[in-house]
Design a protein around this motif. Structure first.
Motif, PDB file in Angstrom:
ATOM      1  N   ARG A  98      59.200  36.849  36.968  1.00  0.00           N
ATOM      2  CA  ARG A  98      59.700  37.629  37.557  1.00  0.00           C
ATOM      3  C   ARG A  98      59.992  38.836  37.472  1.00  0.00           C
ATOM      4  O   ARG A  98      60.327  39.209  36.051  1.00  0.00           O
ATOM      5  CB  ARG A  98      61.691  36.705  37.798  1.00  0.00           C
ATOM      6  CG  ARG A  98      61.613  35.329  38.753  1.00  0.00           C
ATOM      7  CD  ARG A  98      60.772  35.467  39.247  1.00  0.00           C
ATOM      8  NE  ARG A  98      61.312  33.760  40.269  1.00  0.00           N
ATOM      9  CZ  ARG A  98      60.150  33.213  40.551  1.00  0.00           C
ATOM     10  NH1 ARG A  98      58.476  33.729  40.229  1.00  0.00           N
ATOM     11  NH2 ARG A  98      60.327  32.293  41.546  1.00  0.00           N
ATOM     12  N   PRO A  99      60.343  40.285  37.890  1.00  0.00           N
ATOM     13  CA  PRO A  99      59.729  40.093  39.641  1.00  0.00           C
ATOM     14  C   PRO A  99      58.813  38.969  39.615  1.00  0.00           C
ATOM     15  O   PRO A  99      57.433  39.049  39.198  1.00  0.00           O
ATOM     16  CB  PRO A  99      60.223  41.349  40.106  1.00  0.00           C
ATOM     17  CG  PRO A  99      60.907  41.348  39.037  1.00  0.00           C
ATOM     18  CD  PRO A  99      60.118  41.567  37.585  1.00  0.00           C
ATOM     19  N   ALA A 100      58.510  39.282  41.252  1.00  0.00           N
ATOM     20  CA  ALA A 100      57.641  37.954  41.347  1.00  0.00           C
ATOM     21  C   ALA A 100      56.609  38.444  41.880  1.00  0.00           C
ATOM     22  O   ALA A 100      56.707  39.546  41.954  1.00  0.00           O
ATOM     23  CB  ALA A 100      58.066  37.380  42.576  1.00  0.00           C
ATOM     24  N   LEU A 101      55.147  38.063  41.444  1.00  0.00           N
ATOM     25  CA  LEU A 101      53.860  38.018  42.001  1.00  0.00           C
ATOM     26  C   LEU A 101      53.939  38.352  42.981  1.00  0.00           C
ATOM     27  O   LEU A 101      54.621  37.452  44.266  1.00  0.00           O
ATOM     28  CB  LEU A 101      52.943  37.790  41.545  1.00  0.00           C
ATOM     29  CG  LEU A 101      51.214  38.210  41.600  1.00  0.00           C
ATOM     30  CD1 LEU A 101      50.881  39.258  40.760  1.00  0.00           C
ATOM     31  CD2 LEU A 101      50.615  37.084  40.975  1.00  0.00           C
ATOM     32  N   ASP A 102      53.314  39.857  44.044  1.00  0.00           N
ATOM     33  CA  ASP A 102      53.292  39.682  45.707  1.00  0.00           C
ATOM     34  C   ASP A 102      51.927  40.283  45.705  1.00  0.00           C
ATOM     35  O   ASP A 102      52.168  41.562  46.379  1.00  0.00           O
ATOM     36  CB  ASP A 102      54.487  40.906  45.981  1.00  0.00           C
ATOM     37  CG  ASP A 102      54.990  40.948  47.380  1.00  0.00           C
ATOM     38  OD1 ASP A 102      54.449  40.079  47.844  1.00  0.00           O
ATOM     39  OD2 ASP A 102      55.114  41.116  48.035  1.00  0.00           O
ATOM     40  N   ILE A 103      50.679  39.796  45.593  1.00  0.00           N
ATOM     41  CA  ILE A 103      50.211  40.100  46.540  1.00  0.00           C
ATOM     42  C   ILE A 103      48.979  39.408  46.844  1.00  0.00           C
ATOM     43  O   ILE A 103      49.360  38.670  47.378  1.00  0.00           O
ATOM     44  CB  ILE A 103      48.780  40.696  45.109  1.00  0.00           C
ATOM     45  CG1 ILE A 103      48.738  39.400  43.878  1.00  0.00           C
ATOM     46  CG2 ILE A 103      49.659  41.537  44.156  1.00  0.00           C
ATOM     47  CD1 ILE A 103      47.280  39.410  43.507  1.00  0.00           C
ATOM     48  N   ASP A 121      41.870  48.176  35.356  1.00  0.00           N
ATOM     49  CA  ASP A 121      41.956  46.774  34.693  1.00  0.00           C
ATOM     50  C   ASP A 121      43.488  46.991  33.828  1.00  0.00           C
ATOM     51  O   ASP A 121      43.408  48.090  33.811  1.00  0.00           O
ATOM     52  CB  ASP A 121      40.569  46.412  33.777  1.00  0.00           C
ATOM     53  CG  ASP A 121      40.714  47.310  33.055  1.00  0.00           C
ATOM     54  OD1 ASP A 121      41.431  48.525  32.670  1.00  0.00           O
ATOM     55  OD2 ASP A 121      39.239  47.496  32.082  1.00  0.00           O
ATOM     56  N   ILE A 122      44.290  45.562  32.662  1.00  0.00           N
ATOM     57  CA  ILE A 122      45.271  45.460  32.756  1.00  0.00           C
ATOM     58  C   ILE A 122      45.160  45.235  31.571  1.00  0.00           C
ATOM     59  O   ILE A 122      44.572  44.580  30.782  1.00  0.00           O
ATOM     60  CB  ILE A 122      45.976  44.981  33.688  1.00  0.00           C
ATOM     61  CG1 ILE A 122      46.352  45.153  34.512  1.00  0.00           C
ATOM     62  CG2 ILE A 122      48.044  45.140  32.726  1.00  0.00           C
ATOM     63  CD1 ILE A 122      47.032  43.487  35.405  1.00  0.00           C
ATOM     64  N   ASP A 123      45.408  45.923  30.401  1.00  0.00           N
ATOM     65  CA  ASP A 123      45.617  45.632  28.678  1.00  0.00           C
ATOM     66  C   ASP A 123      46.162  44.033  28.657  1.00  0.00           C
ATOM     67  O   ASP A 123      47.923  44.697  28.576  1.00  0.00           O
ATOM     68  CB  ASP A 123      46.407  47.191  27.947  1.00  0.00           C
ATOM     69  CG  ASP A 123      46.284  46.945  26.717  1.00  0.00           C
ATOM     70  OD1 ASP A 123      45.659  46.389  26.239  1.00  0.00           O
ATOM     71  OD2 ASP A 123      46.801  48.128  25.524  1.00  0.00           O
ATOM     72  N   PHE A 124      45.466  43.450  28.024  1.00  0.00           N
ATOM     73  CA  PHE A 124      46.799  43.006  27.574  1.00  0.00           C
ATOM     74  C   PHE A 124      47.948  42.991  26.819  1.00  0.00           C
ATOM     75  O   PHE A 124      48.275  41.088  26.747  1.00  0.00           O
ATOM     76  CB  PHE A 124      45.623  41.402  27.057  1.00  0.00           C
ATOM     77  CG  PHE A 124      45.025  41.311  25.696  1.00  0.00           C
ATOM     78  CD1 PHE A 124      45.481  40.516  24.633  1.00  0.00           C
ATOM     79  CD2 PHE A 124      44.113  42.653  25.086  1.00  0.00           C
ATOM     80  CE1 PHE A 124      45.317  40.310  23.458  1.00  0.00           C
ATOM     81  CE2 PHE A 124      44.213  42.919  23.447  1.00  0.00           C
ATOM     82  CZ  PHE A 124      44.688  41.589  22.637  1.00  0.00           C
ATOM     83  N   GLU A 140      55.243  44.494  33.046  1.00  0.00           N
ATOM     84  CA  GLU A 140      54.009  45.367  32.837  1.00  0.00           C
ATOM     85  C   GLU A 140      52.488  45.195  34.228  1.00  0.00           C
ATOM     86  O   GLU A 140      52.994  45.709  35.000  1.00  0.00           O
ATOM     87  CB  GLU A 140      53.622  46.151  32.463  1.00  0.00           C
ATOM     88  CG  GLU A 140      52.925  47.490  32.729  1.00  0.00           C
ATOM     89  CD  GLU A 140      53.230  48.154  31.066  1.00  0.00           C
ATOM     90  OE1 GLU A 140      51.834  49.046  30.996  1.00  0.00           O
ATOM     91  OE2 GLU A 140      53.293  48.044  30.646  1.00  0.00           O
ATOM     92  N   HIS A 141      52.389  44.194  34.023  1.00  0.00           N
ATOM     93  CA  HIS A 141      51.055  43.134  34.204  1.00  0.00           C
ATOM     94  C   HIS A 141      51.306  42.954  35.824  1.00  0.00           C
ATOM     95  O   HIS A 141      50.715  43.816  37.380  1.00  0.00           O
ATOM     96  CB  HIS A 141      50.259  41.948  34.092  1.00  0.00           C
ATOM     97  CG  HIS A 141      50.102  42.200  32.459  1.00  0.00           C
ATOM     98  ND1 HIS A 141      48.179  41.386  32.172  1.00  0.00           N
ATOM     99  CD2 HIS A 141      50.879  42.373  31.621  1.00  0.00           C
ATOM    100  CE1 HIS A 141      48.339  41.702  30.790  1.00  0.00           C
ATOM    101  NE2 HIS A 141      49.363  41.978  30.572  1.00  0.00           N
ATOM    102  N   VAL A 142      52.321  42.106  36.368  1.00  0.00           N
ATOM    103  CA  VAL A 142      53.117  42.176  37.105  1.00  0.00           C
ATOM    104  C   VAL A 142      52.955  42.458  38.399  1.00  0.00           C
ATOM    105  O   VAL A 142      53.083  43.613  39.497  1.00  0.00           O
ATOM    106  CB  VAL A 142      53.890  41.039  37.919  1.00  0.00           C
ATOM    107  CG1 VAL A 142      54.491  40.999  38.570  1.00  0.00           C
ATOM    108  CG2 VAL A 142      54.125  39.961  37.468  1.00  0.00           C
ATOM    109  N   ALA A 143      53.933  43.834  37.582  1.00  0.00           N
ATOM    110  CA  ALA A 143      54.372  45.258  38.242  1.00  0.00           C
ATOM    111  C   ALA A 143      52.611  46.604  39.033  1.00  0.00           C
ATOM    112  O   ALA A 143      52.462  46.854  40.041  1.00  0.00           O
ATOM    113  CB  ALA A 143      55.153  46.275  37.789  1.00  0.00           C
ATOM    114  N   LYS A 144      52.019  46.119  38.021  1.00  0.00           N
ATOM    115  CA  LYS A 144      50.869  46.547  38.255  1.00  0.00           C
ATOM    116  C   LYS A 144      49.918  46.534  39.515  1.00  0.00           C
ATOM    117  O   LYS A 144      49.438  47.014  40.603  1.00  0.00           O
ATOM    118  CB  LYS A 144      49.789  46.729  37.340  1.00  0.00           C
ATOM    119  CG  LYS A 144      50.450  48.580  35.850  1.00  0.00           C
ATOM    120  CD  LYS A 144      49.466  48.275  35.208  1.00  0.00           C
ATOM    121  CE  LYS A 144      49.631  48.689  33.365  1.00  0.00           C
ATOM    122  NZ  LYS A 144      49.178  50.448  34.590  1.00  0.00           N
ATOM    123  N   LEU A 145      49.418  44.814  39.653  1.00  0.00           N
ATOM    124  CA  LEU A 145      49.914  44.174  40.249  1.00  0.00           C
ATOM    125  C   LEU A 145      49.830  44.441  41.867  1.00  0.00           C
ATOM    126  O   LEU A 145      49.471  44.416  42.760  1.00  0.00           O
ATOM    127  CB  LEU A 145      49.494  42.972  40.219  1.00  0.00           C
ATOM    128  CG  LEU A 145      48.253  42.612  39.055  1.00  0.00           C
ATOM    129  CD1 LEU A 145      48.287  41.591  38.374  1.00  0.00           C
ATOM    130  CD2 LEU A 145      46.890  42.821  39.679  1.00  0.00           C
TER     131      LEU A 145
END
Length: 422
Positions: free
Chosen positions: A185-190, A149-152, A158-163
């Motif tokens: 940005r940077p873009a979400l890539d999942i 999980d990700i700390d809100f 940082e959310h994007v980087a972790k995902l």
């Protein structure tokens, strides 16, 4: 025409539910003295008829539950959310049994929805605060996933980087958060195989857009309906195109007029078909008086249907909020919002909507930067969870727009709070 056997079965089922309801109300009366007094004044202690029982609304809960001490409740876990007036947060209590029931309900739903995803795959929850966020990891672990999980409170980057690093196969988030993640940005890539969302309205068109964005089918995106007070409530069903309630829920609807006329001493009829303000009774909640709880949501098309060989309650859509609070990532109360507008725009009619984040429309020739800053600063003070989500970039700033007197969608009023558009 039903045969004798089916009528007997129906009568037995209703008698059993009446006994369960009487036991449920009696249990809450034992745990919450104020609720017992309410039942006694109504002459409803021991009744198993919904229409005999009082409505439990935000006024009642604000006076007796959200900030009250309950030393007599053992093993209580407290979850806090913004939404009460005056800057006080709502405190909602869960027993161990409440938590276990919620986990079981979510595990059953998510397990069926993700049945094609192998155990050991990665599941990530990116939610705000409250019970759903606190419980998501346990649900995924019990389903056999590698859970994160990700700390809100962390910035959206940082959310994007972790995902992007974890690359989840199963992703559980909020529509408002997902919208921000897709703009980052940077873009979400999942490339998730299944997506579940909770907390905001996610209509079919939105779910179809999300599915297309990730190369999924629309039925790979599940809209989960819940609240911190009740827990698990319902979910979208791709097969019927409706929202289905969990089996532990008995829903009702009242017209806004019926709702506005009710008092604690007045009998309010039970209506389990139609559209209007949603009331919920849960048979798996101990430490919250979830009997005819007025959710503040408006729904369309509540009815009973036959699905997979059994009767379930279902409805067409959530139309929006009638009263109580707004969602902007987390909650801000109508009371606080009205107070803020009275301070910054005294005497000015306004309305607010939260279909795409909190947007306040105020009757004025212009809205200057200082006024917008004053509204945002007041929201930050009164709703710290909202402020944190804005600071993290998970939701955008509160917007304030000037409109002409005939530009109010909800008509001429000192304060009108409009519904989400379906």
């Amino acid at each position: 025409m039903p045969n004798t056997a089916s009528l007997a079965a129906l009568h037995a089922s209703r008698s059993a539910q009446s006994a369960e309801l009487a036991a449920l109300a009696a249990g809450h009366a034992q745990r919450f003295p104020w609720y017992r007094e309410l039942l006694l004044r109504r002459g409803a202690l021991g009744s198993g008829a919904l229409s005999d029982l009082p409505l439990v609304d935000t006024g009642l809960l604000g006076a007796h539950y959200y900030t009250a001490a309950y030393p007599q409740l053992p093993d209580a876990s407290a979850y806090h959310t913004s939404g009460t007036s005056g800057g006080q947060r709502k405190r909602i209590l869960y027993s161990t049994a409440d938590d276990d029931a919620y986990i079981a309900q979510r595990r059953a739903l998510f397990g069926e929805f993700t049945a094609g995803v192998p155990r050991g795959a990665v599941a990530v929850a990116d939610l705000g605060t409250g019970h759903a966020a606190a419980s998501a990891r346990r649900v995924f672990v019990e389903l056999g996933y590698e859970a994160h999980d990700i700390d809100f409170t962390r910035p959206v980057e940082e959310h994007v980087a972790k995902l992007n690093a974890w690359r989840p196969d199963v992703f559980f988030t909020m529509p408002m958060i997902l919208d921000r993640l897709l703009q980052a940005r940077p873009a979400l890539d999942i490339r998730p195989r299944k997506i579940m969302v909770v907390g905001d309205v996610a209509p079919p068109a939105w779910r179809a857009h999300v599915a297309e964005r990730f190369g999924l089918r629309p039925d790979d995106v599940l809209d989960v309906f819940g609240s911190i007070e009740i827990g698990a409530i319902g979910h979208s069903c791709a097969e019927t195109g409706l929202y289905h309630f969990h089996d532990h829920i008995v829903p009702e609807v009242l017209t806004p007029e019926e709702l506005s006329r009710h008092t604690e001493n007045e009998l309010v009829p039970s209506r389990q078909e139609g559209s209007g303000a949603l009331l919920l009774t849960s048979f798996t909640r101990d430490y919250f008086p979830a009997v005819r709880y007025v959710t503040g949501d408006a729904v369309t098309g509540l009815r009973r249907i036959r699905h997979e060989g059994r009767e379930v309650f279902a409805f067409e859509r959530i139309d929006g909020r009638l009263a109580g609070d707004f969602k902007h990532g987390e909650r801000i109360s109508n009371h606080d919002l009205a107070q803020i507008m009275a301070e910054v725009f005294p005497g000015r009619p306004f309305e607010a909507g939260d279909a795409d984040g909190l947007v306040i429309r105020v009757v004025a020739e212009t809205v200057d930067d200082d006024q917008v800053a004053a509204v945002r600063a007041a929201v930050d003070r009164r709703a710290p969870d909202v402020a944190q989500m804005i600071a993290s970039g998970l939701v955008g700033p509160v917007r304030v727009q000037a409109v002409t007197p005939d530009g109010l969608r909800s008509g001429q009023a000192k304060r009108r709070l409009d519904l989400k558009e379906g």
